[in-house]
Design an enzyme around this catalytic site. Sequence first.
Site, PDB file in Angstrom:
ATOM      1  N   LYS B  79       0.839  -1.196   0.000  1.00 48.75           N
ATOM      2  CA  LYS B  79       0.000   0.000   0.000  1.00 48.75           C
ATOM      3  C   LYS B  79       0.876   1.248   0.000  1.00 48.75           C
ATOM      4  CE  LYS B  79      -4.090   1.601   2.630  1.00 48.75           C
ATOM      5  NZ  LYS B  79      -4.923   1.310   3.829  1.00 48.75           N
ATOM      6  N   SER B 160      -9.677   0.943   2.932  1.00 48.83           N
ATOM      7  CA  SER B 160      -8.900   1.793   2.053  1.00 48.83           C
ATOM      8  C   SER B 160      -7.768   1.069   1.298  1.00 48.83           C
ATOM      9  CB  SER B 160      -8.274   2.929   2.863  1.00 48.83           C
ATOM     10  OG  SER B 160      -7.401   2.412   3.843  1.00 48.83           O
ATOM     11  N   SER B 184      -9.664  -1.552   7.045  1.00 50.40           N
ATOM     12  CA  SER B 184      -9.128  -1.208   5.729  1.00 50.40           C
ATOM     13  C   SER B 184      -8.451  -2.350   4.987  1.00 50.40           C
ATOM     14  CB  SER B 184      -8.149  -0.044   5.846  1.00 50.40           C
ATOM     15  OG  SER B 184      -8.850   1.161   5.926  1.00 50.40           O
TER      16      SER B 184
END
Lengths: 523, 495
Positions: B79, B160, B184
Amino acid sequence: MWYYKIHRNLNKKVKPIIWTRYHSIVADRQWQSVVGLEVHAQLNTESKLFSGAENTFGGLVNNCVSLFDAAIPGTLPVLNRKCVELGVKTALALSCRVNEVSTFDRKHYFYADLPAGYQITQQRAPLASDGVINFQVFTPGVHKKPYKKSSKIKQIQLEQDSGKSLHDDELKRSLVDLNRAGVPLIELVFEPDLEDGEEAAALVKELILIVQRLEACTGRMEEGALRVDANVSLRRIGQPLSTRTEIKNIGSIRGVAGAIRHEIDRQRSILESGGTILNETRSWDATNKVTVAMRDKEVVQDYRYMPEPNLPPLRVNLKTKNDTQDVISVPLIQDQIPELPEDTRKRLVQEFQLRPEAAIQLVNEPILLEYFLEISANKERNPTKVANLLLNDLLTALNQNKVNIDHCPVTSKQLIELSDLLLQKKINLDMCRQILDELVHNADEDISPSRLLKEKGWSMITDEAELTKLCIEVLENNPKLVKQYKEGKKKVYRALLGIVVKSSENKIDMAAVSKIMDDLLKK
Amino acid sequence: MNKLTTYTIKELHKIYRDKLLTPTSFVDLCLQKVKQTSELNAFVTVTEDEAENHGVESEKRFYIDKKSRMLDGITFGIKDNFCTSNITTTCASEMLKNFVPTYDATVYARLRAAGACLIGKCNLDEFAMGAGTVDSIFGPTRNPWGYDKSNDDWRISGGSSGGSAVAVSSGACVAAIGSDTGGSTRNPAALCGIVGLKPTYGLVSRYGLIPLVNSMDVPGILTRTVEDAATILNCIAGPDFLDSTTIKKEFDPVSITDDFDMTKIKIGIPKEYYCEGMSQEVIDTWRYVADLLENQKAVLKSVSLPHTSVSIAVYSILNQCEVASNMARYDGLEYGFRAEENYSTEELYASTRSQGFNDVVRCRIFAGNYFLLSRNYDKYFVKAQKLRRLISNDFKNIFNGDDHVNILLTPTTLSDAPLYKDFMSKHNRDQCAFQDYCTQPANMAGIPAISIPIRLSKNNLPLSVQLMGPFLSEEILLNVAKRIENIVKFPAVAL
């Protein structure tokens, strides 16, 4: 009446006469001033509070900055164990209660030299609480005699220092140096137990001596290693306190005394003319000797404190001497605390029969104290005379040569030899002073005082026959004076002695010559 | 079937030994896949050069040194809120668009040390604030499930860590690292049909993870199989001197066994997790897994976590407070975006921050600063902290009492993946409150949780469930998850 005059002087920015004004407060008895201090002391560690960057003064700009110090995203604080040790040590030396668990908080404000937008400090649960500092108040020229004073300590907390901003008004640019960002500080919050600037200055001096003994902080105010904020407020006897002001970042001991004295006078003059004191932050202008309001501190800030989530609570072991990597043993640190200044003063008075003033002065100058203890280790040397040699003569020699005491070039070996020469009356005080001057001036540790004596031909005339011969010569050459003396004008005796001293080029022991002279004149 | 979407670590290592593929050839296949699926927008940065170099290193260790490491030749994505030295780390924000860290996050360093090959940095909601991977300056990430080029709408990936989830499910890499603050990692894993593990708080270092909520953030693991998640966990978990909140105790690697004894496992079904807006399909799937576990001789019982309903509000307050604080460093001075403004330092800050952050980030900063004002602190922050303790105690009581259970079974999300248009019709704040309902309590308590795909909805989209356990119960969670995985045989996405 004359207070008004001073106030007018002040407006004209005429340098005020310090001690008169000081005494004005005590003299009029109408007003009581209350002073409390907050002191920030940089801890003497290799690296910073939460990062591995070097903790040093005067390094190349922005060269002692780790990623964490620059608030690079994703970096995390790692508590430096040494800072905790030094904080605990200082807390113990000030009789604080070390807290078994303390926590860290974030204090938010925007400033260019605070890269994270918050300072990590200990607002809610500090490292230590409830201490006390005992000290002597004695400023030669202000106080006739020393007196004892103490101030309670509310708390001692660990926190980060900020960086430094430099503003270039001409280029309209600001530059930031982050070398100081994240340097470990302890903040010591004192209760408002003081009455004036001299007491505050004495407290600060004592604190510096203590942290220096502990090797917790260099105490160098000129480098910002120790900075003082003072809260000042006034009240009429028996009335509640008026609004207080805070003077920020005072950078010298005399500055502490001066700033507080000025602030007390300023507030009193406002109150007496019916004005009100604003709750504001002021700074000390050391050049013009006035406190001035700080413009960027006019708005009251809400620091939006929040617990620092990246640091677990700091735990210490209060009970045992079991020390681990994560939990510091407080009793173990207690064992490492050296003799503190107050104890040294007591010892100097009790063991060496020094006057309290001399004890205070010696302790105030750690280098002189070291000399004193070394020289006086031999109990045959008269401690009072040794103290006088150091406090009067050595200091004078240093002053005359404009040498800072911290860089005193005279070795203790030289001082021991010199004091022996003096105490055994092989030289007189005058010669002693000249030798000291030479030693300071030459700054050569290989020069021995006795060799210096020989080189300069300053050895004392100790042979009684020679001294007698000298005296007879003087008497024969000054028949007028002898006649006057014999007619009862005893005053001329001193003049005669003076001539002997002069004719011997200052190489005689006055006591011995005086005896000889007595005998000769009686004949 | 496209094998890239099914390869496991074990299979790949066998294939390398048999020389059917080599690490470099596999890396190339993955990079090709990235290009083929570029419309999904899983990656912010594709690190082609790094991937190839890492592949060469792995190959050398495999065939020349004959000393291969645990993840040699295993491709991964990370990420874009994990710092990677010399590779931009953007947080999908204008603020850090050109930020190139000079250091590696611990998680990244450990994966690299184990031989894994970096394919790229994965898309996310700006600063990980979102549940859809729709609020990124690089545009939204699309869910490969049900994706049809000809159709103008598509399913969101969840978030996310949506980029990480899509990278793994589409076969661009074997594993990916996400972050998990309120769900997330688990949320996009659930919507993309892969495994999402949120380890115990403090088990995996946060050093180098650009924070959202420090007290809840955990690096998350996204893989296609439970076993791969365990392998990745074994490589990245354990104490880290650079993160003072990591658990100091040495980490015991978890192991997964096929003969795991289910009869000793007591599983709780928390009744508060049936909530308004939960789709019938999700409820049915939940029930299906409960029955399945009962068939495996596990003991099932209904339990209560009474403070669940307040959890999302408490989460929201604490989140915004920490966000306000963490975002204070973005002033445009030391790094990142700086506005064209030189009237005053204050103006520079204001312009930089209003241009550099999106609305979601700015809203949270405002709210957080409001909650932290000294006059509001007790009313909001302290109260939220107290409630957080109660929520955490709910879990403790259930896991420790006389009548304790070993793990909890709940849904992960309230529905299958929403259509982008539907999702965007609601405000980010409401979406987060809705989408994180089942996942954020685990973050509040710091306990481990795992999301595993179960079956397809009538829309042909993945439906998943979540298992939660007490602190450091990863081994039990993974073993139970593995048993479920073996039975449900969830399919890979067809691309």
